[in-house]
Design a protein around this motif. Structure first.
Motif, mmCIF file in Angstrom:
data_model
loop_
_atom_site.group_PDB
_atom_site.id
_atom_site.type_symbol
_atom_site.label_atom_id
_atom_site.label_comp_id
_atom_site.label_asym_id
_atom_site.label_seq_id
_atom_site.Cartn_x
_atom_site.Cartn_y
_atom_site.Cartn_z
ATOM 1 N N PRO A 9 1.913 -22.991 -6.811
ATOM 2 C CA PRO A 9 2.829 -22.140 -6.122
ATOM 3 C C PRO A 9 3.284 -21.386 -7.685
ATOM 4 N N ALA A 10 3.844 -21.914 -8.898
ATOM 5 C CA ALA A 10 3.967 -21.707 -9.768
ATOM 6 C C ALA A 10 3.467 -20.353 -10.434
ATOM 7 N N LEU A 11 2.254 -19.796 -10.212
ATOM 8 C CA LEU A 11 0.986 -19.014 -10.378
ATOM 9 C C LEU A 11 2.110 -18.138 -9.361
ATOM 10 N N TYR A 12 1.174 -18.626 -8.220
ATOM 11 C CA TYR A 12 0.833 -17.312 -7.154
ATOM 12 C C TYR A 12 1.975 -17.774 -5.546
ATOM 13 N N GLY A 13 3.035 -18.085 -5.689
ATOM 14 C CA GLY A 13 4.067 -17.872 -4.793
ATOM 15 C C GLY A 13 3.766 -18.844 -3.408
ATOM 16 N N ALA A 14 4.418 -18.683 -2.810
ATOM 17 C CA ALA A 14 4.669 -20.014 -1.796
ATOM 18 C C ALA A 14 3.373 -19.829 -0.538
ATOM 19 N N ASP A 15 2.690 -18.262 -0.559
ATOM 20 C CA ASP A 15 2.005 -17.920 -0.051
ATOM 21 C C ASP A 15 0.563 -18.264 -0.665
ATOM 22 N N GLY A 16 0.480 -18.362 -0.950
ATOM 23 C CA GLY A 16 -1.377 -19.341 -2.543
ATOM 24 C C GLY A 16 -2.542 -19.390 -1.354
ATOM 25 N N ASP A 17 -2.558 -19.729 -0.116
ATOM 26 C CA ASP A 17 -3.053 -19.770 0.352
ATOM 27 C C ASP A 17 -3.542 -18.003 0.943
ATOM 28 N N ARG A 18 -2.893 -16.925 0.869
ATOM 29 C CA ARG A 18 -3.470 -16.084 1.584
ATOM 30 C C ARG A 18 -4.442 -15.225 1.026
ATOM 31 N N TRP A 19 -5.093 -14.805 1.587
ATOM 32 C CA TRP A 19 -6.285 -14.119 0.632
ATOM 33 C C TRP A 19 -5.645 -12.097 0.767
ATOM 34 N N ASP A 20 -5.095 -12.057 -0.852
ATOM 35 C CA ASP A 20 -4.451 -10.976 -0.882
ATOM 36 C C ASP A 20 -4.373 -10.335 -1.926
ATOM 37 N N PRO A 21 -5.931 -9.319 -3.110
ATOM 38 C CA PRO A 21 -6.276 -9.040 -4.193
ATOM 39 C C PRO A 21 -5.033 -8.686 -4.524
ATOM 40 N N GLU A 22 -3.778 -7.791 -3.512
ATOM 41 C CA GLU A 22 -2.615 -7.368 -4.906
ATOM 42 C C GLU A 22 -1.853 -8.032 -5.977
ATOM 43 N N ARG A 23 -2.037 -9.559 -5.571
ATOM 44 C CA ARG A 23 -1.220 -9.710 -6.904
ATOM 45 C C ARG A 23 -1.671 -10.380 -7.802
ATOM 46 N N LEU A 24 -3.547 -9.642 -8.067
ATOM 47 C CA LEU A 24 -3.906 -9.873 -9.149
ATOM 48 C C LEU A 24 -3.931 -8.478 -9.870
ATOM 49 N N THR A 25 -2.949 -7.836 -9.659
ATOM 50 C CA THR A 25 -2.385 -6.262 -10.457
ATOM 51 C C THR A 25 -1.378 -6.091 -11.029
ATOM 52 N N ARG A 26 -1.209 -7.127 -11.612
ATOM 53 C CA ARG A 26 -0.372 -7.137 -13.232
ATOM 54 C C ARG A 26 -0.971 -6.739 -14.221
ATOM 55 N N PRO A 27 -0.188 -5.748 -15.148
ATOM 56 C CA PRO A 27 -0.836 -5.012 -16.359
ATOM 57 C C PRO A 27 -1.991 -5.984 -16.735
ATOM 58 N N ALA A 28 -2.773 -5.231 -17.566
ATOM 59 C CA ALA A 28 -3.734 -6.075 -18.334
ATOM 60 C C ALA A 28 -3.292 -7.018 -19.866
ATOM 61 N N GLY A 29 -3.863 -8.174 -19.465
ATOM 62 C CA GLY A 29 -3.477 -9.488 -20.686
ATOM 63 C C GLY A 29 -2.953 -9.508 -20.935
ATOM 64 N N ARG A 30 -1.170 -9.223 -19.814
ATOM 65 C CA ARG A 30 0.343 -9.694 -19.387
ATOM 66 C C ARG A 30 0.006 -11.418 -19.398
ATOM 67 N N ARG A 31 1.155 -12.257 -19.423
ATOM 68 C CA ARG A 31 0.620 -13.669 -19.795
ATOM 69 C C ARG A 31 2.108 -13.357 -18.465
ATOM 70 N N LEU A 32 1.848 -15.022 -17.455
ATOM 71 C CA LEU A 32 2.489 -14.714 -16.365
ATOM 72 C C LEU A 32 4.820 -15.348 -17.170
#
Ligand code: HEM
Length: 565
Positions: free
Chosen positions: A450-473
């Motif tokens: 959940p620290a990386l993917y939030g409470a809905d980490g089970d859900r298939w949601d490709p938008e969650r991987l659209t952060r800008p290139a190379g950034r750390r969380l």
């Protein structure tokens, strides 16, 4: 195949039920003897405690079978519950074996970076799969495998992968009126042909690929690993072993022919991976082998330098060595890739915008004639000066396709990574894992942290991987897309935050991950580009394999297709 899991399981249970009382009595008796003869896991703990050291807290388990049933039904859920009660490290007993579960970054880092002397990958898998796969399969993965799966080798085989896919689609989806395909069968067969072609060469792949698909279908159809622990052979185990032996025989004959053909030739005569395996098979790698000897073998493999001091193998010994390496790689290449393809297409088809993104990516980077485009790319790379940075392959530029596939891999890879403790292993918190324990990290907990993917980490949601290139969380941010495949796959724990364990991490990080991405990306894109697809019947559920890799589908996956104009 995979999709017939439920039917196979029901069939096996029905047959078993007739002889159930006898089978149960025999199993109980033999297991009781095993328990007495084996060192029970609490004794493993006692050895450590005697040395004044602390062991992981223990989840209680019933006698004899231990926690086999809850663990076998839902391995990831079992681990999650255990961690919730006992913390990041706990132990329990399964069929008299000591299982230690690890979670949390320091413990996972320890797991990933342990030496083979401490935590062995092959010794764990030998116990889980040895009865089925044959114990000769369980040596550490050879350098030849890593050498066969570099990006330039994958690029070199890409035209063949594109072509095999094109032909398979044309054969299975004929006619202008459309129809229905069983996508489980479709992907099983296609990935089988590709895996066999990659390992054994194009001629063998064309001739025997369909037979391998049929046999892999049986071999992978009942996925419980616990049959390996039983003191008797279940009907499923007999069936699957027969399928393995039939495949093995085909590879043995191939190895005999190639060894005869390549007699007295040098490595430069190697045409493909199988030839290179043959060339690399002259010497026995003994336990006495030092690092220097290992290095010499590696250099012989690459440069055909003569190796001294190692024992030369006879032709028949070489046949066994080559066939066993080849079969192991066919299985590794097929099993998770076929299941991942089904999961991926199943999710993508529910999102028309994702379907369009995959089509657009492929059109943009590979054009109307993908094979010609890719061959032109290879020609440019081969002609380019060696001191210039290599041009990125068209596939590496398909960022949306990779992002969407990474989300599939994250969500569907829920199984555990496994090692066996070859000695007492101390964790950062001072606890000691007793020698002989099986040690596991649950992929699902890493991939849905959940620290990386939030409470809905089970859900298939490709938008969650659209952060800008190379950034750390940072802070409560979820997800990132770093551009390079490994930023999303399984980065070395030291290099980046763990994000998913679909391909493992560290020392045993799957060397086939780039090939898997290439295979799945191009198969899905070619299928979608030529057809409109609708889900006619979806898998009824996904079963979490206790071993590393992708969950397995249960039921059928049927697609209605119509050709696109
Ligand atoms: C989507 C497809 C795939 C998935 C999900 C997958 C997953 C994995 C996982 C979880 C491991 C164990 C890592 C660990 O315990 O740390 C592994 C190891 C391995 N995989 Fe894959 N794999 C895939 C495709 C492939 C392909 C295509 C090949 C070969 C062409 C391959 C070859 C191997 C080999 C040889 C190992 C053993 C590595 C070692 O001994 O260090 N895999 N894979």
């Amino acid at each position: 195949m995979l999709v017939e899991l439920s039917a196979a399981a029901v069939g096996a249970l029905t047959k078993l039920s007739r002889r159930a009382p006898l089978v149960v009595a025999a199993a109980a008796a033999v297991m009781a003897v095993m328990i007495v003869l084996r060192k029970p896991s609490h004794k493993l703990d006692r050895e450590v405690i005697k040395k004044g050291r602390e062991v992981p807290p223990r989840m209680p388990a019933p006698p004899i079978i231990g926690n086999l049933i809850p663990f076998g039904i839902d391995s990831a859920g079992f681990a999650a519950k255990g961690h919730a009660v006992y913390g990041d490290v706990f132990a329990t007993t399964v069929l008299s074996h000591n299982f230690v579960f690890l979670n949390g970054k320091p413990n996972i880092t320890r797991f990933m970076t342990a030496s083979t002397r401490e935590l062995s990958f092959s010794k764990a898998y030998e116990v889980f799969l040895g009865a089925l796969l044959g114990h000769e399969e369980f040596t550490d993965t050879g350098k030849d495998v890593f050498a066969a799966l570099t990006s330039s080798r994958i690029d070199a085989m890409t035209p063949a992968l594109l072509d095999v896919t094109r032909r398979h689609i044309a054969r299975r989806m004929q006619g202008s009126g459309g129809g229905v395909i069983d996508a489980g069968v479709f992907f099983n067969e296609l990935v089988a042909v590709m895996s066999v072609t990659m390992v054994c060469g194009a001629d063998f792949g064309l001739e025997h690929g369909p037979e391998f698909a049929r046999l892999l279908h049986i071999f992978e159809s009942d996925l419980s690993v616990f049959g390996n622990f039983l003191p008797f052979e279940t009907p499923s185990m007999r069936r699957r072993k027969a399928a393995r032996l039939a495949m093995y025989d085909l590879v043995i004959q191939h190895a005999r022919r190639r060894i005869a053909k390549l007699k007295n030739t040098s490595m430069s005569a190697a045409d493909d991976y199988f030839d290179r395996l043959v060339h690399a098979s002259y010497y026995r790698r003994s336990d006495r082998e030092s690092e220097a000897e290992n290095a010499r073998i590696a250099s012989e493999f690459e440069n055909d330098v003569a190796v001294v001091d190692l024992e030369r193998l006879s032709d028949e010994e070489r046949v066994t060595k080559v066939a066993s390496a080849a079969f192991g790689l066919i299985f590794a290449a097929h099993t998770n890739t076929a299941a991942s393809s089904m999961a991926h297409l199943g999710e993508v088809l529910r999102r028309p915008d994702c379907v369009e993104m995959l089509r657009r990516d492929f059109d943009e980077h590979l054009g109307a004639d993908p094979i010609a485009t890719f061959e032109a790319y290879l020609a440019r790379v081969n002609a380019a000066p060696r001191d210039k940075p290599k041009e990125a392959s068209p596939f590496m530029q398909m960022r949306d396709s990779h992002r969407i596939l990474s989300e599939t891999m994250r969500v569907y890879s829920r199984g555990g990574l496994w090692r066996r403790a070859m000695e007492d292993v101390e964790l950062e918190n001072g606890m000691v894992i007793p020698k002989g324990s099986f040690v596991t990290v649950t992929g699902h907990l890493v991939a849905t942290n959940p620290a990386l993917y939030g409470a809905d980490g089970d859900r298939w949601d490709p938008e969650r991987l659209t952060r800008p290139a190379g950034r750390r969380l940072a802070g409560d941010e979820v997800g990132q897309f770093g551009g390079k495949l490994d930023d999303l796959q399984s980065p070395l724990v030291r290099a980046a935050d763990m994000q998913m364990a679909a391909f493992g991490a560290g020392r045993h990080l799957c060397p086939g991950r780039f090939l898997a991405y290439r295979i799945i990306t191009q198969m899905t894109a070619q299928l979608l580009r030529g057809h409109d697809l609708e889900i006619e019947e979806a898998f009824s559920r996904w079963w979490i394999v206790p071993l590393g890799g992708t969950s397995r589908p249960v039921g059928s996956f049927r697609l209605r297709w119509t050709p696109r104009g």
